[in-house]
Enzyme design. Structure first.
Site, PDB file in Angstrom:
ATOM      1  CB  CYS A 117      34.604   8.325   1.310  1.00 30.35           C
ATOM      2  SG  CYS A 117      34.941   9.742   1.924  1.00 30.35           S
ATOM      3  NE  ARG A 148      32.357   6.608  -5.053  1.00 35.62           N
ATOM      4  CZ  ARG A 148      31.589   7.367  -4.908  1.00 35.62           C
ATOM      5  NH1 ARG A 148      30.207   6.438  -5.776  1.00 35.62           N
ATOM      6  NH2 ARG A 148      30.916   7.359  -4.110  1.00 35.62           N
ATOM      7  CD1 TRP A 173      35.907  13.918  -0.403  1.00 32.49           C
ATOM      8  CD2 TRP A 173      37.094  13.429  -3.036  1.00 32.49           C
ATOM      9  NE1 TRP A 173      35.310  15.025  -1.559  1.00 32.49           N
ATOM     10  CE2 TRP A 173      36.890  14.977  -2.740  1.00 32.49           C
ATOM     11  CE3 TRP A 173      38.004  13.417  -3.439  1.00 32.49           C
ATOM     12  CZ2 TRP A 173      37.480  16.024  -3.650  1.00 32.49           C
ATOM     13  CZ3 TRP A 173      39.031  14.272  -3.933  1.00 32.49           C
ATOM     14  CH2 TRP A 173      37.995  15.780  -4.116  1.00 32.49           C
ATOM     15  CG  ASN A 225      31.699   6.935   2.705  1.00 41.37           C
ATOM     16  OD1 ASN A 225      32.485   6.766   2.820  1.00 41.37           O
ATOM     17  ND2 ASN A 225      30.984   6.199   1.236  1.00 41.37           N
ATOM     18  N   GLY A 226      30.416  10.893   4.650  1.00 44.01           N
ATOM     19  CA  GLY A 226      28.856  11.470   5.148  1.00 44.01           C
ATOM     20  C   GLY A 226      30.003  12.214   6.063  1.00 44.01           C
ATOM     21  CD  GLU A 273      28.561  27.676 -15.270  1.00 48.55           C
ATOM     22  OE1 GLU A 273      29.437  28.130 -15.425  1.00 48.55           O
ATOM     23  OE2 GLU A 273      28.495  26.450 -14.644  1.00 48.55           O
ATOM     24  CE  LYS A 306      28.809  23.398 -17.276  1.00 49.48           C
ATOM     25  NZ  LYS A 306      29.953  24.414 -15.774  1.00 49.48           N
ATOM     26  CD  GLU A 322      32.503  23.311 -19.642  1.00 48.58           C
ATOM     27  OE1 GLU A 322      33.322  23.032 -19.419  1.00 48.58           O
ATOM     28  OE2 GLU A 322      31.391  23.581 -18.719  1.00 48.58           O
ATOM     29  CG  HIS A 331      23.981  49.143 -25.774  1.00 50.56           C
ATOM     30  ND1 HIS A 331      23.643  50.059 -26.241  1.00 50.56           N
ATOM     31  CD2 HIS A 331      23.771  49.020 -24.701  1.00 50.56           C
ATOM     32  CE1 HIS A 331      23.281  50.921 -25.380  1.00 50.56           C
ATOM     33  NE2 HIS A 331      22.929  50.222 -24.457  1.00 50.56           N
ATOM     34  CE  LYS A 383      36.162  18.028 -13.028  1.00 48.87           C
ATOM     35  NZ  LYS A 383      35.290  19.061 -13.142  1.00 48.87           N
TER      36      LYS A 383
END
Ligand code: F6R
Length: 609
Positions: free
Chosen positions: A2, A27, A74, A100-101, A482, A486, A489, A505, A604
């Site tokens: 927001c 945003r 948002w 906001n929040g 992960e 990162k 990419e 192995h 994205k």
């Protein structure tokens, strides 16, 4: 996330409010609105969609007046809609607020206010604040806002308007940013600097608990106790682009640093008042519901899939329900055994990933009950699933997912504890122990982020290597996957994650002198075994960076460098160990001059198959 703006001066407020909000569009948001005092009333105009829709709505009748507030929303509580858009008002329309929040105790407050006759228009937590102000208002605007602040719990930045005091805005913040822009005969308020830097570079940055009364030619700031605070003017010397990133060089770095807050927000309202249990008011599951399932699938793509692997571990370990995890693009084409006794959990930051959505639809068609873990209220996946749990990470702008992953892990952990309580698979004191450990995680992430220098150094040292290997066992392996993703990419370095026990192995053939190996060794039950695997790669002269929990003095004997993260339960440690891996990828990409926020070939939101 927001966005908030406010204006008081001699010029038309709407002009700045719309301009300021447009500077926060990057945003992400789903609705927008403004409120302007027109000499008689506070006129609120708001609608779902882009700012352009709001501009279109008011183009022939722009609210006139020299004081006002504005907001881009948002969605968190309640889907994107006209009524859920901010600003929000009380019953009379005299009190108007943007926020906001998250107001954590809004449900209890709302019930009490409804009993007193207040009529609510929206599904939001924010509207409670406007009605509460109406309820406690005693003619003194400042004192009444203070009373509201005493009664609300949660994280917020808030700006209040009151028809009876049309010369001032009152603003305050807790765990969310708020800045006051100092003009000449006019002043500005914004959640973020980009909204105001076209108008002024002289600002006051509010601290938690501070409250400011902002008039066109005076600003008075007080602390929680009501004592006057003298603030230094902060001169913003960032350009507009840097301001959008909150002073960070890239959105990815900003989002990595937002993780403590994102994780705290995702936990908020989901921990019982006594701090001993998890509350999932969105689900209302019981033992009958859970016992109905003979299979749980977790289906997702990319980073969300990696979060699903950790989710499987949590649900199996804590709630003792067998779980299968699959990548959505495979799951949907392999005629999965799914029926009415299946619980399908899909995970998606964007809520729009085409393969995940298709897997969800196919499973529903076959009769499964479906639950979505997503970050975007009202997204396709949120709408399609039978039930939804939101991560409250705020919008993720960088292509590489960071805060979405950590909030997905937190949500899975809470879900597993919630299931464990229903199934009776964990004693109450153990659940309480886990909940208390959980609450320490945001501060522990902050601690992990407080010293990035060694990581920068490693990134410089090894950033030009062709190949990097990540190894670990158990949950460490899931995090290794992960970490490797990162690095691949954003830095374009070839990276492989291996279950440490699998090396011999085949992959061990690739380990030669100087090859960097990132070895995670945090899981006690497999610690010794992991050490043996580390010795295997060291014997081939690999350069090993170990990731260990604080207090581990053993690992450093076998590796070249160690990065420590704070000590916590080994189930929760993936939320911490991933942070140095995110940073390592980030700084390696910087070293190589890569476009961190927009890596080549990637988007994205993947809305094509
Ligand atoms: C990696 C990354 C992707 C996404 C994947 C799923 O950093 O961001 O792997 O995780 O495309 O996206 P969502 O979560 O939006 O479904």
């Amino acid at each position: 996330m927001c966005g908030i703006v406010g204006y008081v001066g001699d010029r038309q407020a709407a002009e700045f409010l719309l301009e300021g909000l447009s500077k926060l569009e990057y945003r992400g948001y789903d609705s927008a609105g403004i409120a302007v005092y027109n000499g008689e009333n506070i006129r609120v105009e708001k609608c779902v969609g882009r700012l352009a829709a709001l501009r279109e709505k008011i183009k022939d009748d722009v609210p006139q007046g020299t004081i006002g507030i504005g907001h881009t929303r948002w969605a968190t509580h309640g889907r994107p809609s006209d009524v859920n858009a901010h600003p929000h008002t009380d019953c009379s329309g005299d009190f108007v607020v943007v926020h906001n929040g998250i107001i954590e105790n809004y449900l209890a407050l709302k019930e009490a206010l409804i009993e007193k006759g207040h009529v609510f228009k929206s599904e939001t937590d924010t509207e409670v604040v406007a009605h509460l102000l109406e309820e406690v208002y005693n003619g003194d605007f400042e004192e009444s806002v203070r009373e509201v602040l005493r009664r609300i719990e949660g994280s917020y930045s808030l700006v209040f308007m009151c028809r009876q005091h049309p010369d001032r805005l009152i603003c305050t913040k807790q765990d969310n940013p708020l800045v006051i822009g100092l003009g000449d005969g006019e002043n500005f308020i914004a959640s973020d600097i980009p909204a105001i830097i076209n108008r002024t570079r002289r600002t006051y940055i509010l601290n938690d608990g501070e409250m400011a009364v902002v008039k066109k030619d005076a600003i008075e700031i007080t602390n929680r106790k009501g004592e006057l605070v003298t603030k230094k003017v902060f001169e913003v010397n960032w350009n507009a682009e840097a301001a959008e990133k909150g002073g960070f060089e890239h959105f990815m770095l900003k989002e990595i640093h937002e993780q403590p807050k994102a994780v705290r927000d995702t936990m908020s309202q989901r921990i019982a008042k006594d701090g001993k249990r998890i509350v999932m008011s969105e689900l209302k599951w019981n033992a009958d519901f859970l016992n109905n399932f003979n299979k749980v699938y977790i289906v997702a793509c990319g980073t969300a899939y990696h979060a699903g692997l950790v989710g499987k571990f949590y649900i199996e370990k804590l709630a003792r329900i067998p779980v299968e995890v699959d990548v959505a693009s495979e799951f949907r084409y392999r005629d999965p055994i799914v029926d009415e006794n299946t619980l399908l959990i899909v995970v998606s930051q964007s809520g729009e990933t085409s393969d995940t959505l298709a897997a969800l639809k196919e499973s529903k068609r076959r009769g499964a009950q479906t639950l979505a873990l997503t970050n975007v209220v009202g997204s396709s996946i949120a709408r399609e699933a039978d039930q939804v749990l939101y991560t409250w990470a705020g919008p993720e702008i960088a292509v590489a997912s960071t805060k979405a992953y950590t909030t997905q892990l937190i949500l899975f952990f809470m879900l597993a504890l919630y299931m464990a309580e229903i199934k009776g698979t964990l004693p109450d004191d153990e659940i309480a122990h886990f909940v208390s450990m959980l609450q320490q995680v945001p501060a522990q992430i902050s601690e992990t982020l407080s010293d990035v220098e060694p990581i920068k150094t490693f990134a410089k040292q090894y950033g030009f290597n062709e190949d990097v290997f990540y190894i670990g066992r158990s949950l460490d392996y899931d995090v290794a996957l992960e970490g490797a993703l990162k690095l691949k990419e954003i830095s374009y370095i070839h990276a492989e994650a291996y279950a440490a026990g699998e090396l011999k192995h085949g992959t061990l053939a690739l380990i030669v002198e100087g090859v960097p190996v990132i070895a995670l060794a945090t899981q006690k039950s497999v610690y010794e075994k992991t050490l043996s695997n580390i010795k295997e790669v060291k014997a081939r002269d690999a350069v090993v960076i170990g990731i260990a929990a604080a207090g581990d003095e053993e690992l450093e004997k076998y590796v070249d460098h160690v990065i420590h993260v704070p000590e916590t339960d080994e189930l929760l440690i993936p939320i911490l160990t991933v942070v140095p891996l995110q940073l390592l990828a980030y700084y390696a990409a910087i070293t190589r001059g890569c476009d961190v926020d927009k890596p080549r070939n990637l988007a994205k939101s993947v809305t094509v198959e």
